[in-house]
Motif scaffolding. Structure first.
Motif, PDB file in Angstrom:
ATOM      1  N   LYS A 169     108.445  80.659  13.994  1.00  0.00           N
ATOM      2  CA  LYS A 169     107.718  79.472  13.537  1.00  0.00           C
ATOM      3  C   LYS A 169     108.129  78.235  14.333  1.00  0.00           C
ATOM      4  CE  LYS A 169     106.694  81.084   8.920  1.00  0.00           C
ATOM      5  NZ  LYS A 169     106.698  80.828   7.502  1.00  0.00           N
ATOM      6  N   GLN A 170     109.423  78.128  14.651  1.00  0.00           N
ATOM      7  CA  GLN A 170     109.885  76.991  15.454  1.00  0.00           C
ATOM      8  C   GLN A 170     109.277  77.033  16.845  1.00  0.00           C
ATOM      9  OE1 GLN A 170     114.134  77.356  15.312  1.00  0.00           O
ATOM     10  NE2 GLN A 170     114.317  76.263  13.362  1.00  0.00           N
ATOM     11  N   ILE A 171     109.180  78.216  17.426  1.00  0.00           N
ATOM     12  CA  ILE A 171     108.591  78.348  18.764  1.00  0.00           C
ATOM     13  C   ILE A 171     107.111  77.976  18.720  1.00  0.00           C
ATOM     14  CG2 ILE A 171     107.945  80.030  20.540  1.00  0.00           C
ATOM     15  CD1 ILE A 171     110.660  81.412  19.920  1.00  0.00           C
ATOM     16  N   LYS A 172     106.400  78.453  17.707  1.00  0.00           N
ATOM     17  CA  LYS A 172     104.985  78.105  17.568  1.00  0.00           C
ATOM     18  C   LYS A 172     104.807  76.595  17.417  1.00  0.00           C
ATOM     19  CE  LYS A 172     103.328  82.418  15.536  1.00  0.00           C
ATOM     20  NZ  LYS A 172     102.812  83.055  14.323  1.00  0.00           N
ATOM     21  N   TYR A 203     102.865  74.193  20.032  1.00  0.00           N
ATOM     22  CA  TYR A 203     101.765  73.352  19.564  1.00  0.00           C
ATOM     23  C   TYR A 203     102.003  71.890  19.940  1.00  0.00           C
ATOM     24  CZ  TYR A 203      98.601  70.927  16.389  1.00  0.00           C
ATOM     25  OH  TYR A 203      97.651  70.105  15.875  1.00  0.00           O
ATOM     26  N   ALA A 204     103.238  71.419  19.745  1.00  0.00           N
ATOM     27  CA  ALA A 204     103.560  70.026  20.087  1.00  0.00           C
ATOM     28  C   ALA A 204     103.395  69.782  21.575  1.00  0.00           C
ATOM     29  CB  ALA A 204     104.984  69.699  19.645  1.00  0.00           C
ATOM     30  N   ILE A 205     103.801  70.735  22.390  1.00  0.00           N
ATOM     31  CA  ILE A 205     103.665  70.581  23.850  1.00  0.00           C
ATOM     32  C   ILE A 205     102.194  70.584  24.238  1.00  0.00           C
ATOM     33  CG2 ILE A 205     104.068  71.745  26.062  1.00  0.00           C
ATOM     34  CD1 ILE A 205     106.820  72.563  24.942  1.00  0.00           C
ATOM     35  N   ASP A 206     101.410  71.499  23.658  1.00  0.00           N
ATOM     36  CA  ASP A 206      99.981  71.567  23.978  1.00  0.00           C
ATOM     37  C   ASP A 206      99.251  70.295  23.566  1.00  0.00           C
ATOM     38  OD1 ASP A 206     100.328  74.072  25.028  1.00  0.00           O
ATOM     39  OD2 ASP A 206      99.588  75.146  23.253  1.00  0.00           O
ATOM     40  N   GLU A 207      99.589  69.760  22.400  1.00  0.00           N
ATOM     41  CA  GLU A 207      98.917  68.561  21.914  1.00  0.00           C
ATOM     42  C   GLU A 207      99.311  67.307  22.701  1.00  0.00           C
ATOM     43  OE1 GLU A 207      96.537  68.070  19.439  1.00  0.00           O
ATOM     44  OE2 GLU A 207      96.376  70.243  19.626  1.00  0.00           O
ATOM     45  N   ILE A 222     103.386  63.989  28.078  1.00  0.00           N
ATOM     46  CA  ILE A 222     104.560  64.562  28.750  1.00  0.00           C
ATOM     47  C   ILE A 222     104.422  64.416  30.261  1.00  0.00           C
ATOM     48  CG2 ILE A 222     105.792  66.715  29.204  1.00  0.00           C
ATOM     49  CD1 ILE A 222     105.111  67.528  26.305  1.00  0.00           C
ATOM     50  N   ARG A 223     103.227  64.679  30.788  1.00  0.00           N
ATOM     51  CA  ARG A 223     103.015  64.511  32.237  1.00  0.00           C
ATOM     52  C   ARG A 223     103.215  63.057  32.652  1.00  0.00           C
ATOM     53  NH1 ARG A 223      98.824  68.801  34.540  1.00  0.00           N
ATOM     54  NH2 ARG A 223      99.326  70.438  33.072  1.00  0.00           N
ATOM     55  N   ASP A 224     102.725  62.135  31.841  1.00  0.00           N
ATOM     56  CA  ASP A 224     102.886  60.711  32.149  1.00  0.00           C
ATOM     57  C   ASP A 224     104.365  60.328  32.170  1.00  0.00           C
ATOM     58  OD1 ASP A 224     101.936  58.034  32.608  1.00  0.00           O
ATOM     59  OD2 ASP A 224     102.368  57.607  30.486  1.00  0.00           O
ATOM     60  N   ILE A 225     105.109  60.797  31.190  1.00  0.00           N
ATOM     61  CA  ILE A 225     106.551  60.494  31.117  1.00  0.00           C
ATOM     62  C   ILE A 225     107.280  61.079  32.323  1.00  0.00           C
ATOM     63  CG2 ILE A 225     108.669  60.999  29.821  1.00  0.00           C
ATOM     64  CD1 ILE A 225     106.930  60.815  27.270  1.00  0.00           C
ATOM     65  N   THR A 226     106.955  62.327  32.682  1.00  0.00           N
ATOM     66  CA  THR A 226     107.650  62.949  33.818  1.00  0.00           C
ATOM     67  C   THR A 226     107.307  62.256  35.128  1.00  0.00           C
ATOM     68  OG1 THR A 226     105.895  64.620  33.934  1.00  0.00           O
ATOM     69  CG2 THR A 226     107.918  65.219  32.779  1.00  0.00           C
TER      70      THR A 226
END
Length: 134
Positions: free
Chosen positions: A83-86, A90-94, A99-103
């Motif tokens: 469940k933690q992995i899911k 989900y958080a990464i996909d959303e 995340i790309r902007d921050i990196t």
């Protein structure tokens, strides 16, 4: 212009036995009504307190059982990790754009810092070389 106070004589009140018993019964009924009202309020309060305490104890017991089961059950641990992995996926996909902007901002900041350091090192090296030739 003074204030005159009416003088009245207080006469002792004489009551018959029947009047006394009637008044006594009225006072007794009032006391009983008040007592019943107080008991009803206390009963309602005790009931609410009992319900809250029962729910609290149940929740605490369930948490305790869950923690013990989590410690000794690899199957439950595996389910929780899944469940933690899911949730992480989900958080990464959303938030992929964020995340790309921050990196990219982090990479630009790092690049600027590296350029500054390399320029300083290059200037120091060239000055050292020029001093060595003289």
């Amino acid at each position: 212009m003074g204030i005159e106070i009416a003088k009245t004589e207080i006469q002792p009140r004489t009551t018959s036995q029947e009047e006394f018993e009637e008044q006594y019964q009225q006072v007794k009924d009032q006391i009983e009504q008040t007592s019943n009202t107080i008991q009803a309020e206390q009963s309602a309060s005790n009931t609410a307190f009992g319900i809250i305490m029962g729910v609290s104890i149940t929740v605490i017991a369930l948490i305790f059982v869950f923690v013990i089961a989590y410690i000794f059950s690899p199957k439950l641990r595996g389910k929780m990790m899944g469940k933690q992995i899911k949730a992480t996926k989900y958080a990464i996909d959303e938030n992929e754009d964020a995340i790309r902007d921050i990196t990219s901002k982090t990479a630009n900041a790092t690049k600027d810092g590296i350029e500054t350091v390399t320029e300083a090192v290059a200037k120091g090296v060239t000055k050292g070389i020029k001093k060595g030739k003289k």
